[in-house]
Enzyme design. Structure first.
Site, mmCIF file in Angstrom:
data_model
loop_
_atom_site.group_PDB
_atom_site.id
_atom_site.type_symbol
_atom_site.label_atom_id
_atom_site.label_comp_id
_atom_site.label_asym_id
_atom_site.label_seq_id
_atom_site.Cartn_x
_atom_site.Cartn_y
_atom_site.Cartn_z
ATOM 1 N N ARG A 1 40.100 45.143 32.592
ATOM 2 C CA ARG A 1 39.579 43.947 33.268
ATOM 3 C C ARG A 1 40.625 43.062 33.946
ATOM 4 O O ARG A 1 40.281 42.016 34.482
ATOM 5 C CB ARG A 1 38.749 43.069 32.308
ATOM 6 C CG ARG A 1 37.463 43.704 31.855
ATOM 7 C CD ARG A 1 36.433 42.684 31.459
ATOM 8 N NE ARG A 1 36.871 41.823 30.366
ATOM 9 C CZ ARG A 1 36.195 40.752 29.976
ATOM 10 N NH1 ARG A 1 35.089 40.390 30.589
ATOM 11 N NH2 ARG A 1 36.635 40.028 28.954
ATOM 12 N N ASP A 2 41.897 43.464 33.945
ATOM 13 C CA ASP A 2 42.884 42.636 34.665
ATOM 14 C C ASP A 2 44.024 43.492 35.209
ATOM 15 O O ASP A 2 45.199 43.141 35.072
ATOM 16 C CB ASP A 2 43.422 41.536 33.751
ATOM 17 C CG ASP A 2 44.041 40.375 34.540
ATOM 18 O OD1 ASP A 2 43.746 40.263 35.753
ATOM 19 O OD2 ASP A 2 44.815 39.598 33.957
ATOM 20 N N ILE A 3 43.683 44.601 35.829
ATOM 21 C CA ILE A 3 44.697 45.455 36.446
ATOM 22 C C ILE A 3 45.182 44.793 37.732
ATOM 23 O O ILE A 3 44.391 44.405 38.593
ATOM 24 C CB ILE A 3 44.124 46.855 36.740
ATOM 25 C CG1 ILE A 3 43.787 47.560 35.428
ATOM 26 C CG2 ILE A 3 45.097 47.688 37.562
ATOM 27 C CD1 ILE A 3 43.011 48.841 35.601
#
Length: 227
Positions: A123-125
């Site tokens: 969810r935060d690449i």
């Protein structure tokens, strides 16, 4: 500070504050028992996925040595990787060459295949959450906002522009949400002047509708590999 935290603090000497935000602190630390270098994370939240990650092993994920959850706070003892994040590298050297991006992308795909097989969505690449060492090895870091695939998520997470529309606006996320962020990351690595064979792959990754994206990291890996 409770007894568990006091005991943990005695095991390490914090030598440098690497990052500080409203909800967390990140320290470079030396182990008092072995003189090895570690990362200590203090996060003002619990029920994160670090306890599960502690049980998983993958060469592109820094090893989690210990996780303590207490009093609405999580402390993580993590492997220190001697590497720079991709955002810092771009700032100093500019865009990457196509083959470099392919090498990074293939390793990142392998990592995504692994975490997705365990029903974990990052969810935060983004470039600042990907490390690259002197050997060309890639590491995915910062699982603070990661969630389980079947988990009911009630609020958005991730970084604007990198986060998929369905994730940032509605809080929903699945494998295709990570693939969207993956595509945005490749865009940044390649630079605005790039026009090559990866361009179509990036555009498919960042399609607004999840149905139009690559459906799995394995399919994406095959496309990048040119097979």
């Amino acid at each position: 500070m409770n007894l568990s935290e006091k005991f943990l603090d005695r095991q390490f000497n914090k030598v440098k504050l690497l990052n500080e935000a409203v909800d967390k602190q990140l320290f470079l630390a030396i182990g008092n028992h072995d003189s090895a270098v570690y990362i200590l994370k203090y996060i003002n939240a619990t029920k994160l996925l670090y306890k599960e990650l502690e049980q998983l092993k993958h060469r592109s994920i820094p090893h989690i040595y210990y996780v303590l959850e207490k009093n609405n706070r999580t402390i993580v003892v993590q492997e220190h990787i001697n590497a720079a994040n991709l955002a810092t590298i771009i700032q100093s050297k500019g865009a990457f060459e196509e083959q470099q991006v392919i090498d990074i992308a293939m390793q990142l795909c392998e990592c995504l295949i692994f975490i997705h097989s365990h029903k974990i969505i990052h969810r935060d690449i983004k470039p600042s959450n990907i490390l690259l060492d002197s050997r060309g090895m890639v590491y995915l870091i910062d699982f603070d906002t990661a969630c389980k695939l079947a988990e009911r998520v009630t609020k958005p997470a991730g970084t604007e522009w990198f986060a998929a529309p369905e994730q940032y606006l509605a809080g929903k996320a699945d494998e295709r949400s990570d693939i969207y962020a993956f595509g945005r990351t490749l865009q940044v690595l390649l630079g605005s002047k790039y026009h090559g064979r990866l361009e179509d792959i990036v555009n498919k990754c960042i399609a607004p509708d999840p149905i139009e994206r690559y459906q799995t990291a394995a399919i994406l890996s095959t496309a990048i590999n040119g097979r």
